[in-house]
Design a protein around this motif. Structure first.
Motif, short mmCIF file in Angstrom:
data_model
loop_
_atom_site.label_atom_id
_atom_site.label_comp_id
_atom_site.label_asym_id
_atom_site.label_seq_id
_atom_site.Cartn_x
_atom_site.Cartn_y
_atom_site.Cartn_z
N LEU A 7 0.80 -1.22 0.00
CA LEU A 7 0.00 0.00 0.00
C LEU A 7 0.83 1.28 0.00
CD1 LEU A 7 -3.01 -0.92 2.31
CD2 LEU A 7 -2.61 -1.43 -0.11
N ASP A 8 1.99 1.25 0.61
CA ASP A 8 2.83 2.45 0.60
C ASP A 8 3.25 2.79 -0.83
OD1 ASP A 8 4.26 4.49 2.21
OD2 ASP A 8 6.02 3.57 1.31
N ARG A 9 3.55 1.76 -1.61
CA ARG A 9 3.95 1.98 -3.00
C ARG A 9 2.77 2.49 -3.83
NH1 ARG A 9 6.54 -2.60 -7.09
NH2 ARG A 9 6.92 -1.20 -8.84
N VAL A 10 1.61 1.88 -3.63
CA VAL A 10 0.42 2.30 -4.38
C VAL A 10 0.05 3.74 -4.03
CG1 VAL A 10 -2.05 1.91 -4.70
CG2 VAL A 10 -0.50 -0.03 -4.59
N SER A 11 0.08 4.07 -2.74
CA SER A 11 -0.29 5.44 -2.34
C SER A 11 0.71 6.45 -2.88
CB SER A 11 -0.37 5.54 -0.82
OG SER A 11 0.89 5.34 -0.20
N GLY A 12 1.97 6.05 -3.01
CA GLY A 12 2.98 6.94 -3.60
C GLY A 12 2.69 7.22 -5.06
N ASP A 55 3.03 -1.90 10.17
CA ASP A 55 3.81 -0.66 10.08
C ASP A 55 3.07 0.39 9.27
OD1 ASP A 55 5.82 -1.77 11.60
OD2 ASP A 55 7.11 -2.26 9.89
N PHE A 56 2.41 -0.05 8.19
CA PHE A 56 1.67 0.90 7.34
C PHE A 56 0.55 1.57 8.13
CE2 PHE A 56 -1.80 2.07 4.53
CZ PHE A 56 -1.16 2.83 3.58
N SER A 101 1.86 4.00 10.74
CA SER A 101 2.30 5.24 10.10
C SER A 101 1.11 6.11 9.73
CB SER A 101 3.12 4.90 8.85
OG SER A 101 3.46 6.08 8.13
N LEU A 102 0.02 5.46 9.29
CA LEU A 102 -1.19 6.18 8.92
C LEU A 102 -1.77 6.92 10.13
CD1 LEU A 102 -2.64 6.20 6.12
CD2 LEU A 102 -4.30 4.62 7.11
N TYR A 103 -1.83 6.23 11.28
CA TYR A 103 -2.36 6.86 12.49
C TYR A 103 -1.49 8.04 12.94
CZ TYR A 103 -4.57 2.21 12.80
OH TYR A 103 -5.25 1.06 12.54
N ALA A 104 -0.20 7.92 12.69
CA ALA A 104 0.74 8.94 13.17
C ALA A 104 0.84 10.15 12.23
CB ALA A 104 2.13 8.33 13.34
N THR A 105 0.25 10.03 11.04
CA THR A 105 0.33 11.11 10.05
C THR A 105 -1.03 11.76 9.86
OG1 THR A 105 2.05 9.85 8.88
CG2 THR A 105 1.04 11.72 7.71
#
Length: 210
Positions: free
Chosen positions: A41-46, A130-131, A134-138
C-alpha cells in the motif's frame, strides 16, 4: 470539480458504476484510480500521490476531492498526505471514506500465517502493521476534512462474531485513531459492497463534497 474514486482490494472502477450514473455530473467530474490492489500500500499510495500532483500541473485545477471504498481508504489517506507534501499546496480539501478497515483486518493476519505467498497488500492490512501505524501517526493536511461512512448488516458470516458489514467489523471501520479526526461520520445499514449501490450513499457523499 474533479473527484478521484479509489476502489478496494480485488475491485475495479466498475465498483463505482452506480456513482457514475447518479452523482451530479454538472458539479463533479469523475475520475478513477486503477491499480493492482495486491501491491504494497505504501507503493500504491505513492503512485496515486504523484499522479494527483501531475494531473494538477497538467490541467491547472485548483481543487480535487477524493472518495474511497474499503482498503482504498487506506491508500487514499496516505496518498493525500504525500500529494500535498509534494505539491506544497493543499489542493485536496475533501476526503470521503466508505467501509474502510481503519483498524485492519484479522483475516489478513490469518492469510499471512497460513499461505507461503500471501497477497503483498495483506501485510499492510494486518492490525498493527507498520503501514497502519504510520497512517495513524500522520494527520491529514490542514484544511482537508474527512467524512467517514460505514455500514453494517444483521448477522453476517458465522465466523465474524463482532458486528460487521459482511466483510469488515464495525470496530475496524470506526477505529478511534481515525474516527477522532473526522469532520463527520455516518452509519448506513448496508453490506460491504452493496453500500456502493445505494441512493443513501450517493446522497451522503454528495452532501460531504458540498
Amino acid at each position: 470539480i474533479p473527484v478521484v474514486f479509489v476502489y478496494g482490494i480485488g475491485g475495479s472502477p466498475q465498483d463505482w458504476r452506480y456513482f457514475m450514473e447518479h452523482l451530479d455530473h454538472k458539479r463533479h467530474q469523475l475520475w478513477f484510480f486503477h491499480y493492482p490492489s495486491g501491491m504494497r500500500l505504501d507503493r500504491v499510495s505513492g503512485v496515486l500521490a504523484q499522479e494527483l500532483v501531475e494531473l494538477k500541473k497538467r490541467h491547472g485545477f485548483r481543487r480535487c476531492d477524493v472518495v474511497a471504498h474499503s482498503m482504498g481508504g487506506l491508500v487514499a489517506r496516505s496518498a493525500i498526505a504525500k500529494a500535498v507534501s509534494l505539491s506544497g499546496d493543499n489542493f485536496i480539501p475533501k476526503f470521503v471514506s466508505i467501509s474502510t478497515p481503519w483498524g485492519g483486518h484479522k483475516a489478513a493476519a490469518s492469510g499471512i500465517r497460513h499461505l507461503k505467498k500471501p497477497v503483498p497488500s495483506w501485510l499492510d492490512v494486518v492490525p498493527g502493521s507498520d503501514f497502519l501505524l504510520s497512517l495513524y501517526a500522520t494527520p491529514l493536511p490542514k484544511g482537508t476534512t474527512h467524512d467517514l461512512i460505514y455500514g453494517s448488516i444483521d448477522g453476517g458470516p458465522f465466523w465474524m462474531k463482532e458486528k460487521n458489514d459482511g466483510v469488515v467489523t464495525v470496530e475496524s471501520e470506526t477505529d478511534l485513531r481515525i474516527k477522532k479526526s473526522t469532520s463527520s461520520f455516518r452509519h448506513l445499514f448496508h453490506e460491504h459492497v452493496d453500500i456502493l449501490n445505494s441512493p443513501e450513499t450517493v446522497t451522503a457523499v454528495a452532501n460531504a463534497l458540498k
